[in-house]
Enzyme design. Sequence first.
Site, PDB file in Angstrom:
ATOM      1  CB  SER A  98      -0.930  -0.017   1.222  1.00  0.00           C
ATOM      2  OG  SER A  98      -0.192  -0.194   2.415  1.00  0.00           O
ATOM      3  N   GLY A 136      -7.215  -6.661   7.625  1.00  0.00           N
ATOM      4  CA  GLY A 136      -6.675  -6.711   6.269  1.00  0.00           C
ATOM      5  C   GLY A 136      -5.189  -6.413   6.314  1.00  0.00           C
ATOM      6  CG  ASN A 160      -9.604 -13.047   2.957  1.00  0.00           C
ATOM      7  OD1 ASN A 160      -8.557 -12.448   2.736  1.00  0.00           O
ATOM      8  ND2 ASN A 160     -10.608 -13.059   2.098  1.00  0.00           N
ATOM      9  CD  GLN A 164      -2.297 -11.294   2.769  1.00  0.00           C
ATOM     10  OE1 GLN A 164      -3.231 -11.059   3.537  1.00  0.00           O
ATOM     11  NE2 GLN A 164      -2.132 -10.621   1.639  1.00  0.00           N
ATOM     12  CG  ASP A 186     -14.993 -12.690   4.679  1.00  0.00           C
ATOM     13  OD1 ASP A 186     -14.907 -11.482   4.973  1.00  0.00           O
ATOM     14  OD2 ASP A 186     -15.722 -13.112   3.767  1.00  0.00           O
ATOM     15  CB  VAL A 187     -12.988  -8.522   8.117  1.00  0.00           C
ATOM     16  CG1 VAL A 187     -13.393  -7.880   6.797  1.00  0.00           C
ATOM     17  CG2 VAL A 187     -13.279  -7.573   9.276  1.00  0.00           C
ATOM     18  CB  ILE A 202      -3.524   0.109   6.060  1.00  0.00           C
ATOM     19  CG1 ILE A 202      -3.242   0.452   7.531  1.00  0.00           C
ATOM     20  CG2 ILE A 202      -2.677   0.946   5.100  1.00  0.00           C
ATOM     21  CD1 ILE A 202      -3.593   1.854   7.951  1.00  0.00           C
ATOM     22  CB  CYS A 333       3.326  -0.833 -11.163  1.00  0.00           C
ATOM     23  SG  CYS A 333       3.507  -2.046  -9.829  1.00  0.00           S
TER      24      CYS A 333
END
Length: 358
Positions: A98, A136, A160, A164, A186-187, A202, A333
Site C-alpha cells: 500500500s 486486512g 483471509n 499471509q 473473512d472480516v 489500511i 503499477c
Amino acid sequence: MGSIDEVKKESAGETLGRLLKGEIKDEELKKLIKFQFEKRLQWGYKSSHQEQLSFNLDFIKSLKKMEMSGEIETMNKETYELPSEFLEAVFGKTVKQSMCYFTHESATIDEAEEAAHELYCERAQIKDGQTVLDIGCGQGGLVLYIAQKYKNCHVTGLTNSKAQVNYLLKQAEKLGLTNVDAILADVTQYESDKTYDRLLMIEAIEHMKNLQLFMKKLSTWMTKESLLFVDHVCHKTFAHFFEAVDEDDWYSGFIFPPGCATILAANSLLYFQDDVSVVDHWVVNGMHMARSVDIWRKALDKNMEAAKEILLPGLGGSHETVNGVVTHIRTFCMGGYEQFSMNNGDEWMVAQLLFKKK
C-alpha cells in the site's frame, strides 16, 4: 493535446489482446491508461455543485443497499496470493503493498515504508500497552512494526489469506516477538466479543460495499475509549466502482475483477457515522502513491527473470501464465502512477480518518 485526442479507437478486447501478447510498448501503454482516467474524470465531474452533490449522494445511498463486501475471494486469487519470495523481490523490507510515505526526495522505499507505518501510529494515537487489531493486515508489516516499537502492545493481524497469516507468524518468530497474533478469517463473517484499544484498516476498506453495515460491525470491537483509523485510496471529489466506465474501457476490469474495488471520495466515510463519529480527517497527496508503485515496477523490471522463475512452479510451469501475471502487475503499477500523479497528486490520493465509538 490530451491522451483522449491521441488514442486511436479500438475495442477493449483488441487492446487487451495486444497487451497480453507484449505488443504494447510502455510509452503507448501510458497513453492508453491515462486516456481511461481522463474518461473517468469526464464521467465523474458534474457541471454544477448541486449536480455533483446529488451524484455523490446517489452513490452513497446505493452502497447502503448492497451486501457488506465485494468479490473478495476472486480478488485474492488474482491479486494477492503470490509467493512471498516474489513479493520480497518487488516490495520493500516490510513487504508493504500500500502507499509508502516519502518524507524527502531521496527517500528509499524502505524508508518510505517505515515513514508510512510511523504516520499511521501517530495519527491513530498508538501508545505502549494498547491492544491493536490490524484488519486486512497483508503480509503484516504494520503489525510487526508496532509490535517492535511498542513492546507492551499486543498486536493482532486479521486476514483471509492463509499465506499471509503464515508469513506474518514466521516473521514474528524470526524477530522473537511474543506480542503478535494472527486471525485467519473473512472480516465480514468473523464474530468476536473481544474489543481493542485501536483498530487499523489500511487500504482494505476499498473492498467493502455496504459501509453502513461494515462500520457498525467494526464498532462492536470498540469500547468508548477505542479509536478506529482508516486509510483508503480516494478521489478528491467523487466516488466510483473500479469497473469499466464504458464498453471500450479495457483497463478497469483487467486490474480488478468486477465487484472487487470501490474508490471512495475523500469525504465518503463521513456519511457513515451511525455507530462511530469522526475525530480527525486528513488527505495525503497522490504523488506518494505514484512514487510507490513506480518503485515497485522498477524493482520488478530489475528482477524480472528471477521473479518469473519464482512464479513458475505455482502457476503450473506455464510461461504464458507467468507472463500474464507479470503483465498484470506491471500494468497495475503503471496505471497507479498515471492515476495518482494526475494533477500533481491532487486528483486521486489517500484519505485517512480517525473515528471514535458513538
